[in-house]
Design an enzyme around this catalytic site. Structure first.
Site, short mmCIF file in Angstrom:
data_model
loop_
_atom_site.label_atom_id
_atom_site.label_comp_id
_atom_site.label_asym_id
_atom_site.label_seq_id
_atom_site.Cartn_x
_atom_site.Cartn_y
_atom_site.Cartn_z
N SER A 144 -50.08 17.57 -13.30
CA SER A 144 -49.27 17.97 -12.16
C SER A 144 -50.07 18.94 -11.30
CB SER A 144 -47.99 18.67 -12.66
OG SER A 144 -47.29 19.29 -11.60
N LYS A 183 -48.84 22.17 -18.25
CA LYS A 183 -49.68 21.25 -17.47
C LYS A 183 -51.09 21.80 -17.29
CE LYS A 183 -46.71 17.91 -16.87
NZ LYS A 183 -46.94 16.57 -17.45
N TYR A 210 -43.52 25.29 -17.53
CA TYR A 210 -43.99 23.96 -17.13
C TYR A 210 -45.44 24.03 -16.66
CZ TYR A 210 -44.21 19.49 -14.64
OH TYR A 210 -44.57 18.24 -14.21
N SER A 211 -45.74 25.04 -15.85
CA SER A 211 -47.09 25.19 -15.35
C SER A 211 -48.08 25.42 -16.49
CB SER A 211 -47.16 26.35 -14.35
OG SER A 211 -48.41 26.41 -13.72
N GLY A 218 -43.38 7.77 -22.02
CA GLY A 218 -42.51 8.21 -20.94
C GLY A 218 -42.16 7.11 -19.97
#
Length: 266
Positions: free
Chosen positions: A149, A166, A162-163, A18
């Protein structure tokens, strides 16, 4: 030891996924300044080679290899590791900074978005880490830092996919850490909140749209909600990552280091 100096990463080969994102780029830039040999990878060829050129122009002694690849593809993962080791020697430090944002509230979340977010943020990261970890075991030495995150520590509205990705990465970090330390390999994670990158700006914009606010209005609300009063800068995250890669952090194992501007203190 002094945490950072011009010899902090001498004889170290750091592989940074990344690298075309804000955190990955800053990590690569600072690592090169500290004497590391670095492999950078990403999917955007033009941007990746521009970053390589920028680092080489600012540091004539930089030892850097750039490799285009899609970590969701097995062939690309295998090729990346083989070429990185062939060019700069065995990988001694891995920074998993590749990731994407996006998603929606659960009732509007598409299957494609869910699969894509979990595939890149978690599954492909685990599979690539496995390959690097197996090489590190042979040397009985190495460090791994996963970029998770604050969303991997608590859920927020409209952030389910997304949560989830992560949270999974944070759990993987802890599980691998207790296994890896038996082989003298340390594993940790950093958990930033809003960082001043394009990914965060996109997330703030999406949040604003749900409330019929402009990006500027939503950004002001976000910053006013942080005790520090500002977003985290990418180089601040990079410095934390690099600290975790040094011997100064030799007994930090399986941690999820929050970089929240004071917003999460537990």
């Amino acid at each position: 030891m002094t945490v950072f100096n011009k010899e902090s990463f001498n004889d170290k080969h750091l592989l940074i996924t990344g690298a075309t994102g804000g955190i990955g780029y800053e990590t690569a830039k600072i690592a090169a300044e500290l004497g590391a040999s670095i492999t950078i990878t990403g999917r955007n060829e033009k941007k990746l080679y521009k970053i390589k050129e920028e680092i080489e122009n600012s540091n004539q002694d930089a030892s850097i290899y750039a490799h285009i690849g899609d970590l969701t593809k097995k062939h690309d993962r295998e090729s990346l590791l083989k070429q990185a080791a062939g060019n700069l020697g065995p990988v001694t430090g891995l920074v998993n900074a590749a990731g994407i944002g996006g998603g929606d509230t659960v009732e509007r979340l598409s299957e494609d978005d869910l699969r894509n977010i979990l595939e890149l943020n978690f599954t492909s990261t685990v599979l690539f880490t496995q390959a690097v970890y197996n090489q590190m075991i042979e040397k009985q030495h190495g460090t791994i830092v996963n970029v998770s995150s604050l969303s991997g520590l608590r859920g927020t509205y409209g952030n389910s996919a997304y949560s989830a990705s992560k949270f999974a990465l944070t759990g993987f970090t802890q599980a691998l850490a207790v296994e890896a330390i038996e082989n003298n390999i340390r594993v940790n994670a950093v958990c930033p909140g809003f960082v001043n990158t394009q990914m965060a700006r996109d997330a703030i914009s999406r949040k604003g749209k749900r409330q019929n606010r402009s990006f500027e209005e939503q950004l002001k609300i976000v910053e006013e909600g942080l005790p520090s009063g500002r977003l985290t800068e990418p180089e601040e995250v990079a410095n934390t990552i690099l600290f975790l890669l040094t011997d100064a952090a030799s007994n930090i194992i399986g941690e999820s280091v929050k970089i929240s501007g004071g917003s999460v203190m537990r």
